[in-house]
Design an enzyme around this catalytic site. Sequence first.
Site, PDB file in Angstrom:
ATOM      1  N   LYS A  14       0.867  -1.185   0.000  1.00  0.00           N
ATOM      2  CA  LYS A  14       0.000   0.000   0.000  1.00  0.00           C
ATOM      3  C   LYS A  14       0.898   1.227   0.000  1.00  0.00           C
ATOM      4  CE  LYS A  14      -4.333  -1.252   2.242  1.00  0.00           C
ATOM      5  NZ  LYS A  14      -5.173  -1.032   3.442  1.00  0.00           N
ATOM      6  N   GLU A  25      -7.449  -5.638  -1.224  1.00  0.00           N
ATOM      7  CA  GLU A  25      -8.425  -5.347  -0.164  1.00  0.00           C
ATOM      8  C   GLU A  25      -9.876  -5.416  -0.655  1.00  0.00           C
ATOM      9  OE1 GLU A  25      -7.086  -2.440   2.754  1.00  0.00           O
ATOM     10  OE2 GLU A  25      -9.163  -1.901   3.118  1.00  0.00           O
ATOM     11  N   ASN A  38      -6.954  -3.328   9.032  1.00  0.00           N
ATOM     12  CA  ASN A  38      -7.281  -1.966   9.451  1.00  0.00           C
ATOM     13  C   ASN A  38      -7.986  -1.930  10.804  1.00  0.00           C
ATOM     14  OD1 ASN A  38      -6.260  -0.593   7.163  1.00  0.00           O
ATOM     15  ND2 ASN A  38      -7.992  -1.373   5.993  1.00  0.00           N
ATOM     16  N   HIS A  86      -7.801   6.775  12.365  1.00  0.00           N
ATOM     17  CA  HIS A  86      -7.665   7.800  11.320  1.00  0.00           C
ATOM     18  C   HIS A  86      -8.538   9.010  11.638  1.00  0.00           C
ATOM     19  CE1 HIS A  86      -6.152   4.857   7.963  1.00  0.00           C
ATOM     20  NE2 HIS A  86      -5.185   5.277   8.745  1.00  0.00           N
ATOM     21  N   HIS A  95       0.599   8.123  14.440  1.00  0.00           N
ATOM     22  CA  HIS A  95      -0.344   7.155  13.854  1.00  0.00           C
ATOM     23  C   HIS A  95      -0.568   5.971  14.802  1.00  0.00           C
ATOM     24  CE1 HIS A  95      -2.326   4.723  10.817  1.00  0.00           C
ATOM     25  NE2 HIS A  95      -1.447   3.768  11.031  1.00  0.00           N
TER      26      HIS A  95
HETATM   27  P1  NAD Z   1       7.363   8.409  10.397  1.00  0.00           P
HETATM   28  O1  NAD Z   1       7.673   7.887   9.088  1.00  0.00           O
HETATM   29  O2  NAD Z   1       6.884   9.821  10.488  1.00  0.00           O
HETATM   30  O3  NAD Z   1       8.624   8.252  11.343  1.00  0.00           O
HETATM   31  C1  NAD Z   1       8.551   8.711  12.668  1.00  0.00           C
HETATM   32  C2  NAD Z   1       9.709   9.651  13.034  1.00  0.00           C
HETATM   33  O4  NAD Z   1      10.849   8.868  13.314  1.00  0.00           O
HETATM   34  C3  NAD Z   1      10.113  10.600  11.947  1.00  0.00           C
HETATM   35  O5  NAD Z   1      10.495  11.829  12.532  1.00  0.00           O
HETATM   36  C4  NAD Z   1      11.308   9.922  11.321  1.00  0.00           C
HETATM   37  O6  NAD Z   1      12.184  10.820  10.674  1.00  0.00           O
HETATM   38  C5  NAD Z   1      11.958   9.321  12.527  1.00  0.00           C
HETATM   39  N1  NAD Z   1      12.749   8.137  12.302  1.00  0.00           N
HETATM   40  C6  NAD Z   1      12.470   7.096  11.468  1.00  0.00           C
HETATM   41  N2  NAD Z   1      13.363   6.128  11.638  1.00  0.00           N
HETATM   42  C7  NAD Z   1      14.238   6.548  12.574  1.00  0.00           C
HETATM   43  C8  NAD Z   1      15.359   5.964  13.192  1.00  0.00           C
HETATM   44  N3  NAD Z   1      15.722   4.717  12.921  1.00  0.00           N
HETATM   45  N4  NAD Z   1      16.044   6.687  14.093  1.00  0.00           N
HETATM   46  C9  NAD Z   1      15.640   7.944  14.440  1.00  0.00           C
HETATM   47  N5  NAD Z   1      14.545   8.536  13.908  1.00  0.00           N
HETATM   48  C10 NAD Z   1      13.866   7.838  12.994  1.00  0.00           C
HETATM   49  O7  NAD Z   1       6.238   7.533  11.145  1.00  0.00           O
HETATM   50  P2  NAD Z   1       5.877   5.977  11.098  1.00  0.00           P
HETATM   51  O8  NAD Z   1       5.172   5.719  12.351  1.00  0.00           O
HETATM   52  O9  NAD Z   1       7.017   5.147  10.693  1.00  0.00           O
HETATM   53  O10 NAD Z   1       4.840   5.857   9.888  1.00  0.00           O
HETATM   54  C11 NAD Z   1       3.581   6.484   9.935  1.00  0.00           C
HETATM   55  C12 NAD Z   1       3.056   6.560   8.520  1.00  0.00           C
HETATM   56  O11 NAD Z   1       2.938   5.254   7.991  1.00  0.00           O
HETATM   57  C13 NAD Z   1       1.685   7.185   8.433  1.00  0.00           C
HETATM   58  O12 NAD Z   1       1.683   8.099   7.383  1.00  0.00           O
HETATM   59  C14 NAD Z   1       0.777   6.021   8.113  1.00  0.00           C
HETATM   60  O13 NAD Z   1      -0.345   6.397   7.371  1.00  0.00           O
HETATM   61  C15 NAD Z   1       1.689   5.123   7.321  1.00  0.00           C
HETATM   62  N6  NAD Z   1       1.307   3.715   7.316  1.00  0.00           N
HETATM   63  C16 NAD Z   1       1.247   3.084   6.136  1.00  0.00           C
HETATM   64  C17 NAD Z   1       0.896   1.755   6.080  1.00  0.00           C
HETATM   65  C18 NAD Z   1       0.889   1.038   4.771  1.00  0.00           C
HETATM   66  O14 NAD Z   1       0.443  -0.115   4.726  1.00  0.00           O
HETATM   67  N7  NAD Z   1       1.383   1.625   3.719  1.00  0.00           N
HETATM   68  C19 NAD Z   1       0.596   1.059   7.248  1.00  0.00           C
HETATM   69  C20 NAD Z   1       0.684   1.748   8.462  1.00  0.00           C
HETATM   70  C21 NAD Z   1       1.041   3.076   8.488  1.00  0.00           C
HETATM   71  N1  GLY Z   2      -2.043  -1.282   7.047  1.00  0.00           N
HETATM   72  C1  GLY Z   2      -3.123  -2.005   6.476  1.00  0.00           C
HETATM   73  C2  GLY Z   2      -2.780  -2.698   5.210  1.00  0.00           C
HETATM   74  O1  GLY Z   2      -1.660  -2.695   4.754  1.00  0.00           O
HETATM   75  O2  GLY Z   2      -3.653  -3.249   4.611  1.00  0.00           O
END
Ligand code: NAD
Ligand code: GLY
Length: 364
Positions: free
Chosen positions: A142, A236, A244, A251, A264
Amino acid sequence: MLYATISLTAGEHQYPIHVGSDLLSDPALITPHIQGRRALLISNETVGPLFAPSIRRALEDVELDEYFLPDGEAFKTLDRVTDAVEHLIRGEHTRDTTIIALGGGVVGDTAGFTAAVYQRGVPFVQIPTTLLAQVDASVGGKTAVNHALGKNMIGAFYQPQAVLIDTDTLKSLPERERIAGVAEVIKHGVLADSGYFEWIEAHLDEILAQDPAVMSHAIARSCEIKSEVVADDEKEKGRRALLNLGHTFGHAIESALGYGEWLHGEAVGAGLVMAADLSMRMGMLAPADAVRIKRLVTRAGLPVMPPEGVRGQLRELMSRDKKASDAGLRLILVRRIGEAEVVESVPEALIADTIGIGEGLCAA
Ligand code: NAD
Ligand code: GLY
């Protein structure tokens, strides 16, 4: 050291998810997935400087270009995808260029969507560096960016060539971010595997303390669960919606607060408890199981209720959720720990109670 390799099959496409420590600088794991002689490393200003040097070393024989985004959910936008595409065009990247996404879910989603649309699709590799991205966002294809009116509203299903999960990257991750990732670990136990849920209950302290062996198991088991669901339903149409769990509430909370206020995973933590609360109100889930879910989310240090100030907006925002169909709101509820299901026609009064207007588990 490689701990496990999980193979994900999505339609015709099959790819490895490597989990272990000290993997980033191992050329044998990444080089086979670089299609041409060039690659573009997309990261952000925080993560890029930390780990790009290892990847440069691993890819000595590849012409490696770099593009660092500003850090934050606020930058997961179409404008940033356009900027990345401009970088690719100006750098005369062809369809043979491989995009490498290095970072958390924000980078992975943005870089993945860029890979999906640049010249109608170029190969890409996910190197997730947050726990949340390692157990969820980097796996399953995704990709999406946010629109001002809704999260992940612009996106595509687009599978990577490989996912490389190096648990060492978590050492620099801020504690709040690590805890946020635990929400998705708990989610996998609740929706698919009661034995795994019990294991998380027993090992939560080691997960929070980042015990290397425990972390590798939590990540690998979460990736296995997610891979199995995605293999069954990549786009999906049915079962994948179960992943989800907690997200319709989550969300809505993120959207009401403004992206970035709650992480998140924090919103998913509260969303899991709300889903359990509603499942209990529906008579689907035994109160004792709902309490176990709430207790685990609480122990992890995650929020268990929506912030009071935004509760009035949540129901409307939930209708914008991508799981809402023409027929109305569809929610993922819990039948028992280890089994979730999609439920339509949930009584509005029960949803209102769960959001916090009434009394119950969530409000307790
Ligand atoms: P993020 O990508 O914002 O990372 C969180 C913070 O940690 C950022 O400031 C980043 O720069 C920092 N960071 C990352 N790795 C680091 C490391 N190793 N050391 C120090 N700092 C680091 O947040 P997240 O929680 O990883 O991702 C949230 C996003 O993922 C949301 O946009 C959400 O919608 C998306 N998401 C997507 C899916 C999918 O299936 N595609 C599933 C769940 C969430
Ligand atoms: N995070 C939900 C999915 O990948 O389907």
